[in-house]
Design a protein around this motif. Sequence first.
Motif, PDB file in Angstrom:
ATOM      1  N   SER A   7       0.842  -1.193   0.000  1.00  0.00           N
ATOM      2  CA  SER A   7       0.000   0.000   0.000  1.00  0.00           C
ATOM      3  C   SER A   7       0.881   1.249   0.000  1.00  0.00           C
ATOM      4  N   LYS A   8       0.269   2.404  -0.213  1.00  0.00           N
ATOM      5  CA  LYS A   8       1.020   3.666  -0.188  1.00  0.00           C
ATOM      6  C   LYS A   8       1.648   3.889   1.179  1.00  0.00           C
ATOM      7  N   LYS A   9       0.925   3.552   2.242  1.00  0.00           N
ATOM      8  CA  LYS A   9       1.465   3.717   3.598  1.00  0.00           C
ATOM      9  C   LYS A   9       2.660   2.804   3.821  1.00  0.00           C
ATOM     10  N   GLU A  10       2.552   1.566   3.352  1.00  0.00           N
ATOM     11  CA  GLU A  10       3.659   0.621   3.507  1.00  0.00           C
ATOM     12  C   GLU A  10       4.885   1.068   2.713  1.00  0.00           C
ATOM     13  N   LYS A  11       4.662   1.570   1.504  1.00  0.00           N
ATOM     14  CA  LYS A  11       5.772   2.073   0.692  1.00  0.00           C
ATOM     15  C   LYS A  11       6.443   3.261   1.368  1.00  0.00           C
ATOM     16  N   ALA A  12       5.634   4.154   1.921  1.00  0.00           N
ATOM     17  CA  ALA A  12       6.182   5.324   2.613  1.00  0.00           C
ATOM     18  C   ALA A  12       6.998   4.879   3.824  1.00  0.00           C
ATOM     19  N   TYR A  13       6.498   3.901   4.572  1.00  0.00           N
ATOM     20  CA  TYR A  13       7.205   3.388   5.752  1.00  0.00           C
ATOM     21  C   TYR A  13       8.575   2.827   5.357  1.00  0.00           C
ATOM     22  N   GLU A  16      11.031   5.583   4.259  1.00  0.00           N
ATOM     23  CA  GLU A  16      11.527   6.384   5.372  1.00  0.00           C
ATOM     24  C   GLU A  16      12.524   5.626   6.242  1.00  0.00           C
ATOM     25  N   ILE A  30       5.439  -4.493   9.284  1.00  0.00           N
ATOM     26  CA  ILE A  30       4.277  -4.221   8.436  1.00  0.00           C
ATOM     27  C   ILE A  30       3.583  -5.506   7.980  1.00  0.00           C
TER      28      ILE A  30
END
Length: 66
Positions: A7-13, A16, A30
Amino acid sequence: MKKGPLSKKEKAYVAENYNSMTATIMADKINRSVHMVDKYIMTLDFSVKQEDTMSCLLYTSDAADE
């Protein structure tokens, strides 16, 4: 363990934290496979980090010359 694309959140995590954590630790946090996390890390653009490193090195060498 989750299946399918990150997901976008997982990719961002991952983006970072890839410098400060191993793929194994991130995958565990995750709930994804290490393979999926590694696969995404390989797609990241490292040029920004390299430019930051180069400017740091240039600044350090300039300071040493003074």
